[in-house]
Design an enzyme around this catalytic site. Structure first.
Site, PDB file in Angstrom:
ATOM      1  N   THR A 151     -42.602  91.493  -9.847  1.00 20.94           N
ATOM      2  CA  THR A 151     -43.561  90.632 -10.216  1.00 20.94           C
ATOM      3  C   THR A 151     -44.460  90.948 -11.170  1.00 20.94           C
ATOM      4  O   THR A 151     -44.762  92.248 -11.491  1.00 20.94           O
ATOM      5  CB  THR A 151     -44.223  90.321  -8.734  1.00 20.94           C
ATOM      6  OG1 THR A 151     -43.374  89.583  -7.900  1.00 20.94           O
ATOM      7  CG2 THR A 151     -45.545  89.172  -8.976  1.00 20.94           C
ATOM      8  N   ARG A 179     -38.114  80.275   0.207  1.00 24.07           N
ATOM      9  CA  ARG A 179     -38.317  81.552   0.661  1.00 24.07           C
ATOM     10  C   ARG A 179     -39.566  81.651  -0.165  1.00 24.07           C
ATOM     11  O   ARG A 179     -39.606  81.726  -1.572  1.00 24.07           O
ATOM     12  CB  ARG A 179     -37.423  82.771   0.451  1.00 24.07           C
ATOM     13  CG  ARG A 179     -37.815  84.097   0.668  1.00 24.07           C
ATOM     14  CD  ARG A 179     -38.297  84.851  -0.242  1.00 24.07           C
ATOM     15  NE  ARG A 179     -38.690  86.216  -0.190  1.00 24.07           N
ATOM     16  CZ  ARG A 179     -39.603  86.921  -1.045  1.00 24.07           C
ATOM     17  NH1 ARG A 179     -39.787  86.397  -2.321  1.00 24.07           N
ATOM     18  NH2 ARG A 179     -39.658  88.059  -0.972  1.00 24.07           N
ATOM     19  N   VAL A 180     -40.782  82.226   0.217  1.00 31.19           N
ATOM     20  CA  VAL A 180     -42.248  82.605  -0.726  1.00 31.19           C
ATOM     21  C   VAL A 180     -42.432  83.865  -0.140  1.00 31.19           C
ATOM     22  O   VAL A 180     -42.298  84.349   1.073  1.00 31.19           O
ATOM     23  CB  VAL A 180     -43.238  81.632  -0.226  1.00 31.19           C
ATOM     24  CG1 VAL A 180     -44.171  81.951  -1.015  1.00 31.19           C
ATOM     25  CG2 VAL A 180     -42.927  80.184  -0.436  1.00 31.19           C
ATOM     26  N   GLY A 181     -42.629  84.678  -1.174  1.00 30.78           N
ATOM     27  CA  GLY A 181     -43.004  85.886  -0.930  1.00 30.78           C
ATOM     28  C   GLY A 181     -44.396  86.329  -0.923  1.00 30.78           C
ATOM     29  O   GLY A 181     -44.949  85.637  -0.655  1.00 30.78           O
TER      30      GLY A 181
HETATM   31  N1  ASP Z   1     -43.032  90.825  -4.261  1.00 37.21           N
HETATM   32  C1  ASP Z   1     -41.999  89.750  -4.880  1.00 37.21           C
HETATM   33  C2  ASP Z   1     -41.594  89.136  -3.866  1.00 37.21           C
HETATM   34  O1  ASP Z   1     -40.990  89.314  -2.912  1.00 37.21           O
HETATM   35  C3  ASP Z   1     -40.827  90.294  -5.674  1.00 37.21           C
HETATM   36  C4  ASP Z   1     -41.227  91.608  -6.616  1.00 37.21           C
HETATM   37  O2  ASP Z   1     -42.664  91.807  -6.778  1.00 37.21           O
HETATM   38  O3  ASP Z   1     -40.410  92.462  -7.006  1.00 37.21           O
HETATM   39  O4  ASP Z   1     -41.257  87.865  -3.991  1.00 37.21           O
END
Ligand code: ASP
Length: 320
Positions: A151, A179-181
Site C-alpha cells: 500500500t 474484502r477491505v483491509g
Molecule cells: N495493508 C494492505 C491490505 O491489507 C496491503 C498492503 O499494505 O500491502 O489491504
C-alpha cells in the site's frame, strides 16, 4: 517551520519528490499528499495501487483509500471502489462530509460519479497477466493467493505545521470480493494529528487492524517517544502479541513523522523500503532490515538496489 513527507515503499519517491517542490513553495500538506499519491495511482507499473493494481479473485480491481486532516481530525475513505481513476481524491472529498464520510462499493461509486470523478477501467493487460499466472501457480503449486501486496501510505507536513495522512491500495492480490483491509480504516492504516504527528502502515491488513497500529504510534509519540521509538515499539509489541496468542504474525511495516519533521520506520520483514523528503534534503529511499530485539535498522538504498527495482517492475510477466 520545516516541511517533510514520508511514505511506505520505493514507489512513492517520484510523487514525494514532486510534491515537496510544492511544499517548498507553500503548498498545503493536503494538496501535496494528494498530488504525490495520485502519481503512484496513475503509474501503471505499480501493481498494488490504482491503475495497474492487481485484482481480486474474480479478476476485478477493488481499491481502498483514505485521507485524514491532522488539524481537524476529519477523515474520508473509500473501500472496494471499482473503476475510478483516483480513489485518493474521492477520499479527500469525502473528508469534507460531516456524515457518510466512509463509503464502500456501489455507494462509493455513486458518490464519485455524482461528484464528477473520472471513471476508468483500472484493470490493465499486465495486471490480467499477473492474475492468470497466479491462478495457474495457485492451482499447480498451492501458493497462498495472499502473497503480494503493498500500500502507499503517506504523511505530509507543510510549512504552516499542518499534517495529513493518506493511503491508497488495491489491497491483497487475489483477495475475496468485498474484502477491505486496514488501509481505509482510521487508526489502522493511517492516523494523523497535527499536534503530534502521523503514521501509516502496510502489510497484512487483517493483522495490522488487530493492533490499530497507526493510532498506537501517534499515541506513543504523544506520550513523548521519538517517531523511531514509537514505530519500533508498536511493531514489536503487535508482532509479539500476535505470535504469542495466534502462533504467528503477518507482515507489519510502518512509517511515521512528527510535527517537527522527525521520522521513524519499523518492520517485521526484511526488505521493507520507504521514501522520505525533508526541507533542505534530497529525497531518499531507505531499505530496512527485519526488526531485531525491537529495533529496526535501515540504510539508504544502494544504486544496485534501485536499478534492480526498476528492472523488476519493467520485466515482462513470464509463465513457466
Ligand atoms: N495493508 C494492505 C491490505 O491489507 C496491503 C498492503 O499494505 O500491502 O489491504
Amino acid at each position: 517551520m520545516k516541511y517533510g513527507m514520508i511514505a511506505t515503499w520505493r514507489m512513492a519517491v517520484e510523487g514525494i519528490t514532486e510534491a515537496a517542490k510544492d511544499l517548498n513553495n507553500g503548498a498545503t500538506a493536503g494538496d501535496a499528499i494528494e498530488k504525490a499519491i495520485k502519481m503512484v495511482e496513475d503509474y501503471p507499473l505499480y501493481k498494488s495501487v490504482g491503475y495497474g493494481g492487481l485484482p481480486n479473485e474474480n479478476c476485478e480491481v477493488e481499491l481502498d483509500a483514505a485521507y485524514m486532516d491532522g488539524n481537524t481530525l476529519s477523515i474520508g475513505a473509500v473501500g472496494g471502489i471499482r473503476d475510478f481513476k483516483n480513489p485518493i481524491s474521492i477520499a479527500r472529498k469525502l473528508s469534507e462530509e460531516r456524515f457518510n464520510c466512509f463509503l464502500v462499493g456501489t455507494g462509493a461509486e455513486e458518490y464519485a460519479h455524482k461528484n464528477g470523478f473520472e471513471r476508468v477501467n483500472m484493470l490493465t493487460d499486465r495486471a490480467k497477466q499477473f492474475y492468470e499466472k497466479r491462478r495457474k501457480e495457485t492451482i499447480e503449486k498451492g501458493l497462498s493467493p495472499y502473497d503480494g501486496h503493498d500500500t502507499v501510505g503517506m504523511i505530509s507536513l507543510d510549512t504552516e505545521g499542518s499534517m495529513v495522512a493518506a493511503t491508497s491500495t488495491s489491497g491483497l492480490f487475489m483477495k475475496r470480493r468485498g474484502r477491505v483491509g486496514d488501509s481505509p480504516v482510521s487508526g489502522s492504516g493511517f492516523y494523523c494529528d497535527s499536534e503530534v504527528g502521523g503514521a501509516s502502515a502496510t502489510g497484512l491488513g487483517e493483522d495490522l487492524m488487530k493492533g490499530c497500529i497507526s493510532y498506537e504510534i501517534v499515541r506513543l509519540m504523544k506520550e513523548g517517544m521519538t517517531p523511531q521509538q514509537a514505530a519500533d515499539t508498536a511493531v514489536s509489541k503487535l508482532h509479539d502479541e500476535l505470535t504469542r496468542r495466534r502462533g504467528k504474525s503477518g507482515d507489519l511495516s510502518v512509517v511515521c513523522m512528527n510535527n517537527k519533521g522527525e521520522f521513524g520506520a519499523a518492520t517485521n520483514i526484511a526488505g521493507f523500503s520507504f521514501s522520505v523528503v525533508r526541507d533542505g534534503e534530497e529525497p531518499q529511499v531507505y531499505v530496512c532490515d527485519k526488526q531485531e530485539n525491537g529495533v529496526t535498522t535501515y540504510e539508504p538504498a544502494s544504486q544496485e538496489w534501485l536499478d534492480a527495482y526498476i528492472k523488476r517492475i519493467n520485466s515482462p510477466v513470464t509463465f513457466d
